[in-house]
Write a protein that holds these residues in place. Structure first.
Motif, mmCIF file in Angstrom:
data_model
loop_
_atom_site.group_PDB
_atom_site.id
_atom_site.type_symbol
_atom_site.label_atom_id
_atom_site.label_comp_id
_atom_site.label_asym_id
_atom_site.label_seq_id
_atom_site.Cartn_x
_atom_site.Cartn_y
_atom_site.Cartn_z
ATOM 1 N N GLY A 124 -5.681 -0.059 -5.110
ATOM 2 C CA GLY A 124 -5.508 0.675 -3.856
ATOM 3 C C GLY A 124 -6.662 0.454 -2.894
ATOM 4 O O GLY A 124 -6.457 0.299 -1.681
ATOM 5 N N GLN A 156 -7.073 2.245 -9.477
ATOM 6 C CA GLN A 156 -7.540 2.707 -8.162
ATOM 7 C C GLN A 156 -8.160 1.552 -7.373
ATOM 8 O O GLN A 156 -8.139 1.560 -6.142
ATOM 9 C CB GLN A 156 -8.569 3.837 -8.299
ATOM 10 N N TYR A 195 2.029 1.590 -3.535
ATOM 11 C CA TYR A 195 0.916 2.074 -4.359
ATOM 12 C C TYR A 195 0.647 3.558 -4.100
ATOM 13 O O TYR A 195 0.439 4.330 -5.043
ATOM 14 C CB TYR A 195 -0.350 1.265 -4.077
ATOM 15 N N SER A 196 0.645 3.953 -2.826
ATOM 16 C CA SER A 196 0.363 5.354 -2.469
ATOM 17 C C SER A 196 1.412 6.286 -3.056
ATOM 18 O O SER A 196 1.092 7.405 -3.477
ATOM 19 C CB SER A 196 0.307 5.517 -0.946
ATOM 20 N N LEU A 203 0.827 -1.205 0.000
ATOM 21 C CA LEU A 203 0.000 0.000 0.000
ATOM 22 C C LEU A 203 0.865 1.261 0.000
ATOM 23 O O LEU A 203 0.509 2.260 -0.632
ATOM 24 C CB LEU A 203 -0.938 0.002 1.203
#
Length: 249
Positions: free
Chosen positions: A230, A227, A22-23, A19
Motif C-alpha cells: 500500500g 502494508q 488494496y484499500s 490502490l
C-alpha cells in the motif's frame, strides 16, 4: 509534453485501480480486527483471566486498531479517488505506522512466547488452587477442561491440593462421562482416576501454542509486510499525479 501526459494517464489509472483494491482489502482487515476485538472482549473475557492475573488490554487494542484501520481504509479510498498527492502521502504515512506496529507486535509475541507460557502456568495453577465452581476464573477453568478434554494443570492430581477437593472432590468438568460421576467417586483419589481425563490442560495449551506459533508468526508478518504494498502504491500514484500536473503547467 502532450505525448508524455498521454503515457502517464494509463499508469495513473492502473495505480488508482490497484490502490482502490488494496484499500478495500485493508478496510476489510480493519472490520475483521474490530469484530475479533469485540468477540474477544465479550466471549473470551473469562478465559483471559487464566492467562493473566489482571484484565487484558488486548481486546481494547484490537478494537481500537480495527476502528482506526476502518477509518483510514475509507480515507485511502477517498484519497485515491480524489487524487490529491498530500492525501496519498498521509495515507502512506499511516500505512507505515501500521506496518511498524504490527511488526513490533509480531516480534514481541514470538520472542516472549516463553514468558506467555510461564504467565499462563502461574495464573492457571492459581485458578485451580482457588477454584470454588462459581466465580469467573472457576467457570473459565470448567470451560477449558470440557472443551480440551483435560483435567488439572499437569494432570488430575493437581486438584488434590486445591481448596475445593476436600469439599466436593474433583470438578465434574473433568469427567469423561458426567452421568458416570458422583461426588463420592470424585472425592476418592483411586476411583476418580478411572473417571476423569488423564491429560493436564497446561500441556495441551502449550502444545497448541508451539505447533501453531509458526503459522501465527507467518500470518502476522505477512499482514505487516502487506502494508508496504500500500505504501508503494500510494507513493507511486502521488509521484505520477505530481508529474502529470507539472507537465500540464
Amino acid at each position: 509534453m502532450a505525448p508524455r501526459r498521454m503515457e502517464t494517464k494509463p499508469a495513473i489509472f492502473c495505480l488508482k485501480t490497484l490502490l482502490l483494491l488494496y484499500s478495500f482489502i485493508f478496510w476489510v482487515t480493519g472490520v475483521v480486527l474490530l469484530v475479533v476485538g469485540l468477540w474477544w472482549k465479550f466471549m473470551l473475557g473469562p478465559y483471559m483471566l487464566l492467562i493473566s492475573s489482571s484484565p487484558s488490554s488486548a481486546p481494547y487494542v484490537l478494537t481500537g486498531t480495527g476502528a482506526a484501520i476502518v477509518l483510514f481504509g475509507l480515507f485511502g479510498c477517498f484519497a485515491t479517488c480524489r487524487g490529491r498527492p498530500w492525501m496519498l502521502k498521509l495515507y502512506a504515512v499511516f500505512l507505515s505506522l501500521v506496518f511498524m506496529t504490527e511488526l513490533i507486535a509480531g516480534i514481541s509475541g514470538f520472542v516472549f512466547r516463553h514468558e506467555i507460557k510461564g504467565t499462563f502456568l502461574t495464573a492457571y495453577s492459581a485458578a485451580v488452587m482457588r477454584y470454588d465452581g462459581r466465580d469467573d476464573r472457576s467457570l473459565a477453568v470448567d470451560g477449558v477442561q470440557r472443551r480440551l478434554h483435560c483435567c488439572g494443570v499437569y494432570n488430575y492430581t493437581s486438584w488434590f491440593s486445591s481448596v475445593y477437593f476436600p469439599i466436593s472432590g474433583i470438578p465434574t468438568s473433568c469427567c469423561v462421562h458426567v452421568s458416570d460421576c458422583n461426588e463420592a467417586d470424585l472425592k476418592n483419589t483411586t476411583l476418580a482416576a478411572q473417571k476423569v481425563y488423564k491429560e493436564g490442560c497446561y500441556e495441551l495449551v502449550v502444545s497448541f501454542i508451539e505447533s501453531n506459533m509458526g503459522i501465527i508468526a507467518g500470518v502476522t508478518f505477512g499482514i505487516a509486510f502487506s502494508q508496504l504494498v500500500g505504501v508503494t502504491l500510494a507513493c507511486c500514484l502521488s509521484h505520477f499525479i505530481n508529474s502529470n500536473q507539472y507537465e500540464m503547467i
